[in-house]
Design a protein around this motif. Structure first.
Motif, PDB file in Angstrom:
ATOM      1  N   LEU A  66       0.814  -1.210   0.000  1.00 39.04           N
ATOM      2  CA  LEU A  66       0.000   0.000   0.000  1.00 39.04           C
ATOM      3  C   LEU A  66       0.848   1.260   0.000  1.00 39.04           C
ATOM      4  O   LEU A  66       0.398   2.323  -0.374  1.00 39.04           O
ATOM      5  CB  LEU A  66      -0.916   0.015   1.233  1.00 39.04           C
ATOM      6  N   CYS A  67       2.073   1.129   0.456  1.00 34.65           N
ATOM      7  CA  CYS A  67       2.915   2.302   0.543  1.00 34.65           C
ATOM      8  C   CYS A  67       3.557   2.567  -0.815  1.00 34.65           C
ATOM      9  O   CYS A  67       3.563   1.709  -1.684  1.00 34.65           O
ATOM     10  CB  CYS A  67       3.995   2.060   1.587  1.00 34.65           C
ATOM     11  N   THR A  68       4.105   3.736  -0.966  1.00 37.24           N
ATOM     12  CA  THR A  68       4.760   4.014  -2.240  1.00 37.24           C
ATOM     13  C   THR A  68       5.932   3.084  -2.412  1.00 37.24           C
ATOM     14  O   THR A  68       6.473   2.546  -1.467  1.00 37.24           O
ATOM     15  CB  THR A  68       5.297   5.446  -2.291  1.00 37.24           C
ATOM     16  N   ASP A  69       6.340   2.960  -3.645  1.00 43.59           N
ATOM     17  CA  ASP A  69       7.327   1.952  -4.004  1.00 43.59           C
ATOM     18  C   ASP A  69       8.589   1.983  -3.157  1.00 43.59           C
ATOM     19  O   ASP A  69       9.094   0.971  -2.750  1.00 43.59           O
ATOM     20  CB  ASP A  69       7.738   2.156  -5.460  1.00 43.59           C
ATOM     21  N   ASN A 117      13.613  10.349   0.577  1.00 42.00           N
ATOM     22  CA  ASN A 117      12.176  10.401   0.698  1.00 42.00           C
ATOM     23  C   ASN A 117      11.822  10.942   2.065  1.00 42.00           C
ATOM     24  O   ASN A 117      12.432  10.565   3.051  1.00 42.00           O
ATOM     25  CB  ASN A 117      11.605   8.990   0.519  1.00 42.00           C
ATOM     26  N   GLN A 118      10.828  11.795   2.069  1.00 47.46           N
ATOM     27  CA  GLN A 118      10.415  12.394   3.326  1.00 47.46           C
ATOM     28  C   GLN A 118       9.954  11.334   4.318  1.00 47.46           C
ATOM     29  O   GLN A 118      10.059  11.516   5.522  1.00 47.46           O
ATOM     30  CB  GLN A 118       9.247  13.325   3.030  1.00 47.46           C
ATOM     31  N   LEU A 119       9.458  10.220   3.796  1.00 44.97           N
ATOM     32  CA  LEU A 119       8.878   9.217   4.677  1.00 44.97           C
ATOM     33  C   LEU A 119       9.873   8.128   5.041  1.00 44.97           C
ATOM     34  O   LEU A 119       9.549   7.231   5.795  1.00 44.97           O
ATOM     35  CB  LEU A 119       7.661   8.590   4.004  1.00 44.97           C
ATOM     36  N   LEU A 157      -0.184   0.876   6.555  1.00 43.82           N
ATOM     37  CA  LEU A 157       0.758   1.717   5.838  1.00 43.82           C
ATOM     38  C   LEU A 157       2.074   1.758   6.582  1.00 43.82           C
ATOM     39  O   LEU A 157       2.201   2.432   7.596  1.00 43.82           O
ATOM     40  CB  LEU A 157       0.206   3.137   5.735  1.00 43.82           C
ATOM     41  N   HIS A 189      12.447  -1.872  -3.886  1.00 40.76           N
ATOM     42  CA  HIS A 189      11.738  -1.811  -5.165  1.00 40.76           C
ATOM     43  C   HIS A 189      12.742  -1.814  -6.316  1.00 40.76           C
ATOM     44  O   HIS A 189      12.586  -2.540  -7.287  1.00 40.76           O
ATOM     45  CB  HIS A 189      10.876  -0.560  -5.186  1.00 40.76           C
ATOM     46  N   HIS A 200       5.507   5.937 -10.915  1.00 39.74           N
ATOM     47  CA  HIS A 200       4.792   5.042 -10.025  1.00 39.74           C
ATOM     48  C   HIS A 200       3.624   4.450 -10.783  1.00 39.74           C
ATOM     49  O   HIS A 200       3.151   4.998 -11.752  1.00 39.74           O
ATOM     50  CB  HIS A 200       4.315   5.803  -8.813  1.00 39.74           C
ATOM     51  N   THR A 204       3.501  21.270   3.142  1.00 41.35           N
ATOM     52  CA  THR A 204       4.717  20.476   3.347  1.00 41.35           C
ATOM     53  C   THR A 204       4.678  19.204   2.515  1.00 41.35           C
ATOM     54  O   THR A 204       5.687  18.563   2.308  1.00 41.35           O
ATOM     55  CB  THR A 204       4.925  20.119   4.822  1.00 41.35           C
ATOM     56  N   VAL A 217       6.324  16.098  -1.956  1.00 44.13           N
ATOM     57  CA  VAL A 217       6.208  14.642  -1.945  1.00 44.13           C
ATOM     58  C   VAL A 217       5.472  14.224  -3.204  1.00 44.13           C
ATOM     59  O   VAL A 217       4.583  14.912  -3.659  1.00 44.13           O
ATOM     60  CB  VAL A 217       5.412  14.186  -0.714  1.00 44.13           C
ATOM     61  N   SER A 218       5.870  13.118  -3.744  1.00 47.58           N
ATOM     62  CA  SER A 218       5.271  12.752  -5.027  1.00 47.58           C
ATOM     63  C   SER A 218       3.800  12.429  -4.845  1.00 47.58           C
ATOM     64  O   SER A 218       3.331  12.116  -3.763  1.00 47.58           O
ATOM     65  CB  SER A 218       6.013  11.588  -5.640  1.00 47.58           C
ATOM     66  N   SER A 248       1.799  10.034  -5.747  1.00 49.66           N
ATOM     67  CA  SER A 248       1.230   8.723  -5.465  1.00 49.66           C
ATOM     68  C   SER A 248       1.279   8.396  -3.971  1.00 49.66           C
ATOM     69  O   SER A 248       0.833   7.355  -3.563  1.00 49.66           O
ATOM     70  CB  SER A 248       1.997   7.664  -6.230  1.00 49.66           C
ATOM     71  N   ASP A 249       1.820   9.303  -3.213  1.00 49.98           N
ATOM     72  CA  ASP A 249       1.923   9.070  -1.781  1.00 49.98           C
ATOM     73  C   ASP A 249       0.541   8.867  -1.187  1.00 49.98           C
ATOM     74  O   ASP A 249      -0.291   9.761  -1.203  1.00 49.98           O
ATOM     75  CB  ASP A 249       2.604  10.285  -1.156  1.00 49.98           C
ATOM     76  N   SER A 250       0.322   7.695  -0.654  1.00 53.05           N
ATOM     77  CA  SER A 250      -1.037   7.386  -0.223  1.00 53.05           C
ATOM     78  C   SER A 250      -1.261   7.706   1.246  1.00 53.05           C
ATOM     79  O   SER A 250      -2.380   7.640   1.718  1.00 53.05           O
ATOM     80  CB  SER A 250      -1.325   5.915  -0.486  1.00 53.05           C
ATOM     81  N   THR A 251      -0.210   8.034   1.960  1.00 47.25           N
ATOM     82  CA  THR A 251      -0.408   8.269   3.393  1.00 47.25           C
ATOM     83  C   THR A 251      -1.160   9.561   3.653  1.00 47.25           C
ATOM     84  O   THR A 251      -1.701   9.757   4.719  1.00 47.25           O
ATOM     85  CB  THR A 251       0.933   8.349   4.130  1.00 47.25           C
TER      86      THR A 251
END
Lengths: 303, 496
Positions: A8-11, A55-57, A148, A230, B2, B327, B331-332, B334-337
């Motif tokens: 579910l999370c980005t690649d 990546n920010q995440l 997630l 990925h 993506h 902010t 972020v791209s 497709s970010d689903s969060t």
């Protein structure tokens, strides 16, 4: 359970758990051909920063593998996301570096106090099994935090030689990592190859690498270990030349080429015993006599 | 790229057929064809069916800037970081790999790393890097291609990596209580919804945002049909816009805002770099407004209207507080969060319960369902044939409705697979298929053949081309597809 929800999370959002070898005996004996701890840390810190950059995440957790204990020394999810890569007050290093170094120093002094006066021959091994289990616990928590979550992987930066006495514990962590589909990457910075880490990377599908030149460590880390899971589908990463599959016996913790196996619980012994020390099964007399006559015919351990 | 198939990645203005054809390209077309303003500059725009391709995100827009402007953007370390983050995963890795290498690396050595499966990804990554001028391509005398990192970009990134970045402004120390993150979230939400309501129907909005009438018109362009003496109606694009998720909507608006910048006398590059810079500010912190230039102050005020920042005023200074929306800009997509919690429950009997008090949601649901009653926090509706037909007439597709229902499924039903009952999904698709029962093929009719022989040979000829649609040997009439008309004509002429 582990891999399906991560889709579910980005690649490329990743959680990188880094295990830093802080064995003081290893770092004090490092000679000219290897790097000093401070040099090593500067490579690693830049590497960690670049992971956070991508990546920010992305999330980075650092666990110190000490001689007597292990400890979390940094977790990027605890500090506010946007301030991590920003400069700290004096403008010389990113804020997270100073935090990490402080914690590392604290850990080292604590680890030192725990050591009991005893004569240590050689470098001694650091607690790899402990830090691997801590990493896996952390990852399990992430898995259970919700659908997630970033894709986790473990990176061992290890220098100390393997401790055969940790064989069972290390193998157990490797198998549980395999079960939860967490690859263990290993970067060996010591003088010899590590059989534990070779097996760990082989079994979990990670990358095992022993850099030739340690002054270029950053480039090794970036080219090989910064690759997210990925992208690994599309790239050729170093393949192991050979894996040392030798096991340690349960009785004397020696690494052995050939030995005895309990047919009930698969425990490994270097000598013949009357009774299995793990599960308590009695071994038949007749067979053992036959075996003692021809040790060579005994079932080997190599698979 | 993506792999999320955003329904609005590509969009056609001319006709449904165009839309279908474009959407058939599930695989991303080569990046250079994604330039968002291709419709504005295409010289043959009046002849060709006007096809508008919407850039998937902010970075596509950045990529379409001319080289000199891109180089100017690279001068700011934060923009370098934002660009890095926007890249496809493989491209990110390629950037890091060359971070400390100053000599050009031949393209061949890159390809040696790539597995056969990854070649297409590799090309997309390299194309993207060159397009954004992160990689500089050099071709030497032996026609060997090699790549090098853009030196400005390289130096900036190295600095950022080793020393950390320094924002042009620091959070203000304040004794005033700042809004909590939740409060900010609600504020953003309200502001954005208010803006959307005003966008689609200015009469529905309870309070108006401070956007000037002209600015609002710019946003509405393409979403509302604006004929004189007629109340503006939502166009096909407008409906699709409403069904997009917040992030995609935001991109659309920001893009319009930036492409309109020049008319307002603002350099788009300044705007882009300011927005990227904003995206690195910390959510919920206060930043002094005096640190901004005049243009930036105007921009911040506009952004506040969209809910991207919150403006507050103290006794002496005023400050702005970035919200999550801003902010997330870098972020791209497709970010689903960032996706918000769903609210819709669809039952197998075609009833729909939406736990929402928002007027906007109600308006959106009204697009394709019959709203039966509205309670303070619940909208009850039914998906009927009539309501769906009116949606289809407005150009909304069944897939869009279904994906809207799925994306906004209430958490309780979202756990279930499928989140929308299968019979409802099938029925929505069937009703749409009902409308498309007639398939149109341009064709030509031939009659009055001189003889049976000529007729038969013409039929055979057409059959060889696979273009016969209908033939009747009694009356000697033949219908062929339009594209082989020329061949048949030539053939018949030769027969004479």
């Amino acid at each position: 359970m582990a891999s399906a929800p991560s889709k579910l999370c980005t690649d490329d959002v990743s959680l990188l758990v880094v295990l830093l070898d802080t064995n003081p005996y290893f770092w004090s004996t490092s000679n000219d051909s290897s790097v000093s701890l401070s040099n090593f840390l500067s490579h690693v810190l830049s590497f960690l920063n670049s992971i956070l950059f991508l990546n920010q995440l992305n999330q980075v957790v650092v666990i110190a593998t000490g001689y007597n204990s292990c400890g979390y020394i940094y977790d990027s999810s605890l500090s506010s996301s946007s301030s991590i890569t920003k400069s700290s007050g004096n403008g010389r290093v990113p804020a997270f570096c100073s935090e990490l170094l402080e914690n590392l120093e604290e850990f080292l002094t604590k680890d030192e106090k725990m050591s009991i006066e005893e004569s240590i021959d050689g470098i001694g091994s650091s607690l790899l099994s402990g830090s691997l289990s801590m990493a896996l616990c952390y990852i399990q928590r992430i898995f259970r935090s919700g659908p997630l979550h970033p894709q986790p992987r473990i990176l061992c930066l290890h220098g100390s030689p393997d401790g055969p006495e940790q064989y069972v514990a290390v193998m157990n962590t490797i198998f549980s990592a395999q079960r939860s589909m967490v690859p263990i990457d290993s970067c060996v910075i010591g003088a010899q190859h590590s059989a534990f880490l070779q097996q760990a990377s082989y079994i979990t599908g990670g990358v095992y690498l022993k850099p030739q030149q340690l002054d270029g460590l950053f480039q090794y880390l970036i080219t090989v270990f910064a690759t997210d899971l990925h992208s690994r589908n599309f790239l050729q990463l170093p393949k192991p030349a050979g894996v040392d599959f030798r096991a340690s016996c349960f009785c004397h913790k020696n690494t052995i080429d050939m030995g005895y196996i309990c047919s009930v619980c698969l425990s490994i012994f270097c000598k013949h015993h009357k009774k299995c020390s793990t599960c308590g099964s009695f071994f038949g007399q007749a067979q053992s006599q036959a075996a003692s006559m021809s040790d060579q015919k005994r079932k080997g351990l190599e698979t | 790229m993506h792999s999320t198939g955003s329904p609005l990645g590509l969009e056609a203005v001319a006709g449904r057929n165009q839309l279908r054809r474009l959407q058939a390209h599930k695989h991303p077309p080569p990046p250079h064809s994604l330039k968002f303003h291709s419709d504005l500059q295409s010289p043959c725009a009046d002849k060709m069916p006007q096809v508008k391709i919407i850039a998937k995100n902010f970075m596509d827009m950045v990529a379409s800037l001319p080289a000199c402007k891109l180089d100017k953007l690279c001068e700011s370390p934060f923009i370098c970081e934002a660009i890095l983050r926007s890249l496809p995963p493989l491209a990110k890795k390629y950037v890091l790999q060359l971070l400390y290498i100053v000599v050009p690396i031949p393209a061949k050595s890159f390809e040696e790393w790539v597995l056969p499966d990854g070649l297409s990804k590799h090309r997309v990554a390299i194309d993207r890097l060159i397009q954004l001028r992160v990689y500089i391509e050099t071709i030497d005398r032996k026609k060997e291609t090699s790549y090098q990192l853009n030196p400005t970009f390289q130096i900036n990134l190295q600095k950022q990596l080793i020393h950390g970045g320094v924002l042009p402004r620091e959070p203000m120390p304040l004794n005033v209580r700042l809004p909590t993150l939740e409060e900010l979230e609600t504020y953003t939400h309200e502001q954005w919804e208010c803006f959307l309501l005003q966008l689609i129907s200015s009469t529905q909005a309870e309070r108006l945002t401070n956007f000037s009438f002209a600015m609002m018109k710019v946003f509405q362009r393409g979403l509302l049909s604006q004929r004189e003496k007629e109340a503006p109606r939502l166009t096909e694009n407008g409906f699709q816009f409403l069904l997009m998720d917040t992030n995609a909507q935001l991109w659309y608006i920001i893009r319009e805002y930036i492409s309109n910048a020049e008319e307002r006398g603002v350099d788009p590059v300044d705007l882009i770099s300011f927005m990227l810079e904003l995206s690195f500010h910390e959510t919920g912190q206060a930043y002094n407004i005096n640190t901004l230039t005049e243009v930036q102050i105007i921009t911040v005020k506009d952004l506040a209207n969209l809910g991207l920042v919150k403006l507050q005023q103290g006794r002496k200074d005023s400050w702005f507080i970035p919200t999550k929306l801003v902010t997330n800009l870098s972020v791209s997509l497709s970010d689903s969060t960032t996706r918000k919690q769903g609210f819709v429950v669809v039952e197998t009997n075609f009833r729909m319960y939406a736990y929402s008090s928002s007027k906007l949601h109600c308006e959106i649901l009204r697009l394709f369902s019959r709203v039966e009653y509205q309670l303070p926090n619940l909208i009850v509706g039914a998906i009927t044939k009539e309501s769906l037909y009116s949606a289809f007439e407005n150009g909304i597709t069944a897939e869009q409705i279904i994906s809207f229902l799925q994306q906004n499924a209430h958490p309780r039903v979202a756990e279930r697979m499928p989140s929308v009952p299968e019979n409802v999904m099938d029925q929505i698709r069937l009703w749409e298929a009902d409308l498309n029962r007639v398939e149109m093929t341009p064709a030509h009719l031939y009659e009055e053949f001189p003889s049976k022989d000529v007729f038969d040979s013409a039929c055979d000829f057409a059959r060889d081309y696979g273009g016969v649609l209908w033939e009747d040997s009694k009356t000697m009439r033949l219908v062929v597809k339009a594209d082989i008309h020329n061949h048949i004509r030539e053939y018949l002429r030769r027969q004479k």
